[in-house]
Design a protein around this motif. Structure first.
Motif, PDB file in Angstrom:
ATOM      1  N   ALA A  99       3.077  -4.127  11.249  1.00  9.01           N
ATOM      2  CA  ALA A  99       1.854  -3.433  10.837  1.00  9.01           C
ATOM      3  C   ALA A  99       2.159  -2.022  10.355  1.00  9.01           C
ATOM      4  CB  ALA A  99       0.861  -3.400  11.996  1.00  9.01           C
ATOM      5  N   ALA A 100       3.073  -1.339  11.049  1.00 16.14           N
ATOM      6  CA  ALA A 100       3.439   0.015  10.623  1.00 16.14           C
ATOM      7  C   ALA A 100       4.106  -0.003   9.252  1.00 16.14           C
ATOM      8  CB  ALA A 100       4.371   0.640  11.663  1.00 16.14           C
ATOM      9  N   LEU A 101       4.984  -0.975   9.022  1.00 16.55           N
ATOM     10  CA  LEU A 101       5.630  -1.078   7.718  1.00 16.55           C
ATOM     11  C   LEU A 101       4.610  -1.390   6.626  1.00 16.55           C
ATOM     12  CD1 LEU A 101       8.190  -1.168   5.983  1.00 16.55           C
ATOM     13  CD2 LEU A 101       8.418  -3.592   6.602  1.00 16.55           C
ATOM     14  N   PHE A 102       3.670  -2.280   6.909  1.00 20.86           N
ATOM     15  CA  PHE A 102       2.661  -2.641   5.914  1.00 20.86           C
ATOM     16  C   PHE A 102       1.821  -1.420   5.524  1.00 20.86           C
ATOM     17  CE2 PHE A 102      -1.572  -4.115   4.762  1.00 20.86           C
ATOM     18  CZ  PHE A 102      -1.278  -5.031   3.774  1.00 20.86           C
ATOM     19  N   LEU A 103       1.351  -0.659   6.498  1.00 24.56           N
ATOM     20  CA  LEU A 103       0.534   0.519   6.193  1.00 24.56           C
ATOM     21  C   LEU A 103       1.352   1.587   5.484  1.00 24.56           C
ATOM     22  CD1 LEU A 103      -1.526   0.753   9.493  1.00 24.56           C
ATOM     23  CD2 LEU A 103      -2.303  -0.053   7.261  1.00 24.56           C
ATOM     24  N   THR A 104       2.640   1.693   5.807  1.00 23.83           N
ATOM     25  CA  THR A 104       3.495   2.649   5.107  1.00 23.83           C
ATOM     26  C   THR A 104       3.662   2.259   3.639  1.00 23.83           C
ATOM     27  OG1 THR A 104       4.693   3.151   7.150  1.00 23.83           O
ATOM     28  CG2 THR A 104       5.784   3.700   5.071  1.00 23.83           C
ATOM     29  N   ILE A 105       3.815   0.969   3.394  1.00 25.63           N
ATOM     30  CA  ILE A 105       3.931   0.507   2.002  1.00 25.63           C
ATOM     31  C   ILE A 105       2.632   0.757   1.245  1.00 25.63           C
ATOM     32  CG2 ILE A 105       4.269  -1.540   0.571  1.00 25.63           C
ATOM     33  CD1 ILE A 105       6.111  -2.623   2.751  1.00 25.63           C
ATOM     34  N   VAL A 106       1.489   0.562   1.913  1.00 26.58           N
ATOM     35  CA  VAL A 106       0.199   0.834   1.269  1.00 26.58           C
ATOM     36  C   VAL A 106       0.081   2.308   0.912  1.00 26.58           C
ATOM     37  CG1 VAL A 106      -2.290   0.904   1.672  1.00 26.58           C
ATOM     38  CG2 VAL A 106      -0.996  -1.129   2.304  1.00 26.58           C
ATOM     39  N   GLY A 107       0.473   3.190   1.832  1.00 24.38           N
ATOM     40  CA  GLY A 107       0.427   4.629   1.533  1.00 24.38           C
ATOM     41  C   GLY A 107       1.386   5.026   0.436  1.00 24.38           C
ATOM     42  N   SER A 108       2.581   4.456   0.441  1.00 23.29           N
ATOM     43  CA  SER A 108       3.553   4.788  -0.609  1.00 23.29           C
ATOM     44  C   SER A 108       3.093   4.278  -1.972  1.00 23.29           C
ATOM     45  CB  SER A 108       4.912   4.176  -0.257  1.00 23.29           C
ATOM     46  OG  SER A 108       5.358   4.623   1.020  1.00 23.29           O
ATOM     47  N   ALA A 109       2.549   3.064  -1.994  1.00 21.49           N
ATOM     48  CA  ALA A 109       2.038   2.536  -3.266  1.00 21.49           C
ATOM     49  C   ALA A 109       0.863   3.362  -3.772  1.00 21.49           C
ATOM     50  CB  ALA A 109       1.620   1.073  -3.077  1.00 21.49           C
ATOM     51  N   ASN A 110       0.036   3.836  -2.842  1.00 27.03           N
ATOM     52  CA  ASN A 110      -1.072   4.704  -3.244  1.00 27.03           C
ATOM     53  C   ASN A 110      -0.567   5.989  -3.888  1.00 27.03           C
ATOM     54  OD1 ASN A 110      -4.003   5.844  -2.873  1.00 27.03           O
ATOM     55  ND2 ASN A 110      -2.678   7.311  -1.839  1.00 27.03           N
ATOM     56  N   PHE A 111       0.477   6.557  -3.320  1.00 25.83           N
ATOM     57  CA  PHE A 111       1.022   7.803  -3.868  1.00 25.83           C
ATOM     58  C   PHE A 111       1.694   7.569  -5.222  1.00 25.83           C
ATOM     59  CE2 PHE A 111       4.522  10.868  -4.294  1.00 25.83           C
ATOM     60  CZ  PHE A 111       3.809  12.059  -4.225  1.00 25.83           C
ATOM     61  N   VAL A 112       2.366   6.429  -5.396  1.00 26.48           N
ATOM     62  CA  VAL A 112       3.119   6.174  -6.623  1.00 26.48           C
ATOM     63  C   VAL A 112       2.212   5.705  -7.752  1.00 26.48           C
ATOM     64  CG1 VAL A 112       4.940   4.754  -7.648  1.00 26.48           C
ATOM     65  CG2 VAL A 112       5.249   5.728  -5.361  1.00 26.48           C
ATOM     66  N   PHE A 113       1.314   4.792  -7.456  1.00 23.15           N
ATOM     67  CA  PHE A 113       0.564   4.127  -8.524  1.00 23.15           C
ATOM     68  C   PHE A 113      -0.847   4.691  -8.738  1.00 23.15           C
ATOM     69  CE2 PHE A 113       3.594   0.912  -6.992  1.00 23.15           C
ATOM     70  CZ  PHE A 113       4.225   0.589  -8.184  1.00 23.15           C
ATOM     71  N   ILE A 114      -1.385   5.418  -7.780  1.00 22.14           N
ATOM     72  CA  ILE A 114      -2.775   5.885  -7.898  1.00 22.14           C
ATOM     73  C   ILE A 114      -2.839   7.392  -8.148  1.00 22.14           C
ATOM     74  CG2 ILE A 114      -5.065   5.729  -6.808  1.00 22.14           C
ATOM     75  CD1 ILE A 114      -3.911   3.079  -7.365  1.00 22.14           C
ATOM     76  N   SER A 115      -1.725   8.064  -8.192  1.00 23.68           N
ATOM     77  CA  SER A 115      -1.757   9.527  -8.340  1.00 23.68           C
ATOM     78  C   SER A 115      -2.326   9.975  -9.682  1.00 23.68           C
ATOM     79  CB  SER A 115      -0.339  10.094  -8.177  1.00 23.68           C
ATOM     80  OG  SER A 115       0.163   9.829  -6.887  1.00 23.68           O
ATOM     81  N   PHE A 116      -2.267   9.121 -10.674  1.00 18.77           N
ATOM     82  CA  PHE A 116      -2.785   9.537 -11.978  1.00 18.77           C
ATOM     83  C   PHE A 116      -4.313   9.578 -12.002  1.00 18.77           C
ATOM     84  CE2 PHE A 116      -2.833   4.960 -12.080  1.00 18.77           C
ATOM     85  CZ  PHE A 116      -3.948   4.631 -12.815  1.00 18.77           C
ATOM     86  N   VAL A 117      -4.983   8.863 -11.094  1.00 15.30           N
ATOM     87  CA  VAL A 117      -6.451   8.822 -11.111  1.00 15.30           C
ATOM     88  C   VAL A 117      -7.050  10.183 -10.769  1.00 15.30           C
ATOM     89  CG1 VAL A 117      -8.498   7.715 -10.146  1.00 15.30           C
ATOM     90  CG2 VAL A 117      -6.437   6.364 -10.606  1.00 15.30           C
ATOM     91  N   PRO A 118      -6.635  10.892  -9.706  1.00 12.66           N
ATOM     92  CA  PRO A 118      -7.186  12.234  -9.476  1.00 12.66           C
ATOM     93  C   PRO A 118      -6.925  13.201 -10.625  1.00 12.66           C
ATOM     94  CG  PRO A 118      -6.081  11.450  -7.515  1.00 12.66           C
ATOM     95  CD  PRO A 118      -5.742  10.495  -8.606  1.00 12.66           C
ATOM     96  N   VAL A 119      -5.778  13.024 -11.292  1.00 12.84           N
ATOM     97  CA  VAL A 119      -5.489  13.893 -12.436  1.00 12.84           C
ATOM     98  C   VAL A 119      -6.482  13.634 -13.563  1.00 12.84           C
ATOM     99  CG1 VAL A 119      -3.751  14.512 -14.153  1.00 12.84           C
ATOM    100  CG2 VAL A 119      -3.058  14.018 -11.793  1.00 12.84           C
ATOM    101  N   ILE A 120      -6.743  12.364 -13.845  1.00 16.88           N
ATOM    102  CA  ILE A 120      -7.716  12.018 -14.891  1.00 16.88           C
ATOM    103  C   ILE A 120      -9.103  12.537 -14.513  1.00 16.88           C
ATOM    104  CG2 ILE A 120      -8.871  10.091 -16.033  1.00 16.88           C
ATOM    105  CD1 ILE A 120      -6.271   8.534 -15.850  1.00 16.88           C
ATOM    106  N   LEU A 121      -9.499  12.393 -13.251  1.00 18.32           N
ATOM    107  CA  LEU A 121     -10.811  12.873 -12.808  1.00 18.32           C
ATOM    108  C   LEU A 121     -10.908  14.397 -12.891  1.00 18.32           C
ATOM    109  CD1 LEU A 121     -11.419  10.579  -9.705  1.00 18.32           C
ATOM    110  CD2 LEU A 121     -12.411  10.355 -11.985  1.00 18.32           C
TER     111      LEU A 121
END
Length: 506
Positions: free
Chosen positions: A347-369
């Motif tokens: 579970a810890a690894l899964f949530l860490t991967i979710v957080g890392s993917a959020n940082f890598v793939f979703i970081s452009f959305v706040p910039v666009i906003l």
């Protein structure tokens, strides 16, 4: 049989030519005995010739010694000729050991009566030892349960304070930094700390310490034999990351529309949605009490909408928080269906991967906003970093407690902390903002919380209640039974001793 010239018949060791075979009437019979009739005899007179020939039956001493060890042979000289024949043939249901059993029973009863007093002291010592062991085990179990309950009380307070604190602090953050998606992205990025925190605990508690790489590879087996591959990431991790972000974003958007009391109360409906989806998708067991809880949750949503008079502002907020609760329920049900149950490290690894993917793939959305001025701030210095870190830290603490708190306490107590955040938010709203606690709103909040508590009941709650009532009903019966046993002890002590022995044997 051989004649000895003295008018008696002596039984010696039979020769092969005079043996009696069991079979049809045409088989060989002992020499000197008449052939038995074709029809089986029903009376002793039918075999009177055999009785007359066996009148002076005597057994050699050597054969007596050989037959003493056999339980089916008694002293022939001490029994009548009829008893001998009946013992051999078994006519009329005769049991050859009945007489001996009666004698043995008398002897056994006397032995039991004499040895019962001798074994009383040993039995008392054994009972005292077993009672001490039982008391020690009970004390140990009680200590473990008390410790777990105390941890549960602390966990309830921590879960309630972290969830209510993050909700209230997010409400305050929007007054200075109105950027719900940026706050969601920032808080989700903190999930990267889950696996490092778990690995620190692994080093402190596990006797077999592994390197971070070894532990990572072992936890990656949760995704399959091939581990974490690109295909597994996009099919089993990325969808849950999107559901995570949608759940938090819609929740924060609802805080911008309605008060925190309504948001926290309506979000408790996710428990009812989890049950409905599990019943439909996972084919979980149907429970009437949980159906009633789901109906109460839906009724509470309708009453909450009616409390503000169906204004567009409140309707939008209620819709957002109900959608957020639905996304949370969908996340839990799909996780159970696709990935199953996960251990702490997985579970810890899964949530860490979710957080890392959020940082890598979703970081452009706040910039666009930011550049589209949807979530705009004039200067980076105006960003309330303390509020942002406070909200992210409280949400991270809440997720840690919810996901890993089951290691030290009961899951029901953790869920209880979530529903207790509703009255906490209500008290804070009562003193910090203008909120109208009318009758309809209070009833709606009460109905939703009641439905949430009903969903915490175990699947066999009805059987537990029946067993508890049965135990309470029979608690006074042993006292009456012991009184009757004490009264009959002096009257039938021997019978009671025999009953206890047979019970022990079975």
């Amino acid at each position: 049989m051989f004649g000895d010239g003295e008018g008696t018949v002596r039984v010696g060791r039979p020769h092969r030519d005079c043996m009696c075979y069991l079979g049809p009437p045409t088989t060989l019979m002992p020499i000197g005995m008449r052939k038995s009739p074709d029809v089986s005899p029903r009376r002793l007179s039918d075999i009177s010739p055999q009785l007359r020939q066996l009148k002076y039956l005597v057994v050699d001493e050597a054969i007596k010694e050989d037959l003493k060890s056999s339980r089916s042979v008694e002293d022939i000289n001490s029994s009548s000729i009829e008893e001998r024949i009946l013992r051999i043939t078994g006519y009329y249901g005769y049991q050859p050991w009945s007489a001996s059993y009666k004698r043995e029973d008398h002897i056994r009863e006397s032995v039991v009566g004499t040895t019962d007093a001798q074994s009383a002291a040993g039995a008392a010592g054994g009972e005292s030892t077993s009672s001490r062991r039982r008391l020690h085990c009970c004390i140990r179990v009680t200590t473990v349960q008390v410790r777990k309950a105390l941890w549960g009380i602390a966990m309830v307070m921590c879960v309630c304070s972290s969830w209510a604190g993050s909700t209230q602090l997010a409400k305050l953050t929007f007054k200075r930094f109105d950027a719900p998606f940026t706050l969601t992205w920032f808080a989700t990025t903190w999930n990267c700390l889950f696996f490092p925190l778990y690995y620190i605990g692994h080093l402190c508690k596990s006797p077999e310490r592994q390197t971070p790489r070894q532990r990572f590879r072992e936890c990656c087996r949760f995704f399959g034999d091939d581990g974490l591959t690109p295909k597994v990431f996009f099919t089993k991790v990325a969808p849950f990351g999107l559901l995570w972000i949608l759940t938090n974003y819609l929740y924060l958007q609802a805080l911008r529309k309605i008060n925190t009391t309504d948001v926290s109360a309506l979000f408790c409906c996710n428990k009812a949605f989890v049950f409905l989806l599990s019943w439909i998708v996972l084919r979980d067991r149907f429970m009437g009490v949980r159906i009633v809880a789901a109906i109460l949750a839906i009724a509470g949503i309708v009453m909450m909408t009616y409390a503000d008079g169906f204004h567009s502002h409140s309707v939008i907020g209620i819709t957002l928080v109900v959608t957020s609760a639905s996304m949370s329920a969908l996340y839990k049900v799909l996780f159970k269906m696709v990935l199953g149950s996960a251990k702490f490290g997985e579970a810890a690894l899964f949530l860490t991967i979710v957080g890392s993917a959020n940082f890598v793939f979703i970081s452009f959305v706040p910039v666009i906003l930011y550049f589209t001025r949807v979530e705009y701030i004039s200067s980076p210095a105006d960003i309330p970093w303390a509020y942002l870190c406070g909200v992210a830290g409280l949400l991270f603490a809440f997720n840690v407690l919810v996901n890993f708190g089951v290691a030290i306490t009961y899951p029901t107590l953790i869920s209880l902390g979530i529903v207790l955040s509703v009255p906490v938010n209500a008290m804070v709203d009562l003193y910090t903002c203008e909120i109208n606690f009318n009758t309809v709103r209070l009833i709606a909040v009460f109905i939703i919380c009641l439905g949430f508590l009903m969903l915490l009941l175990p699947e066999d709650w009805d059987q537990c209640i029946i067993q508890l009532s049965t135990r309470l009903r029979k608690r006074d019966e042993p006292a009456e039974g012991s009184g009757e046993a004490g009264a009959s002890t002096g009257l039938n002590w021997r019978g009671r001793a025999r009953t206890s022995m047979s019970t022990f044997a079975h």
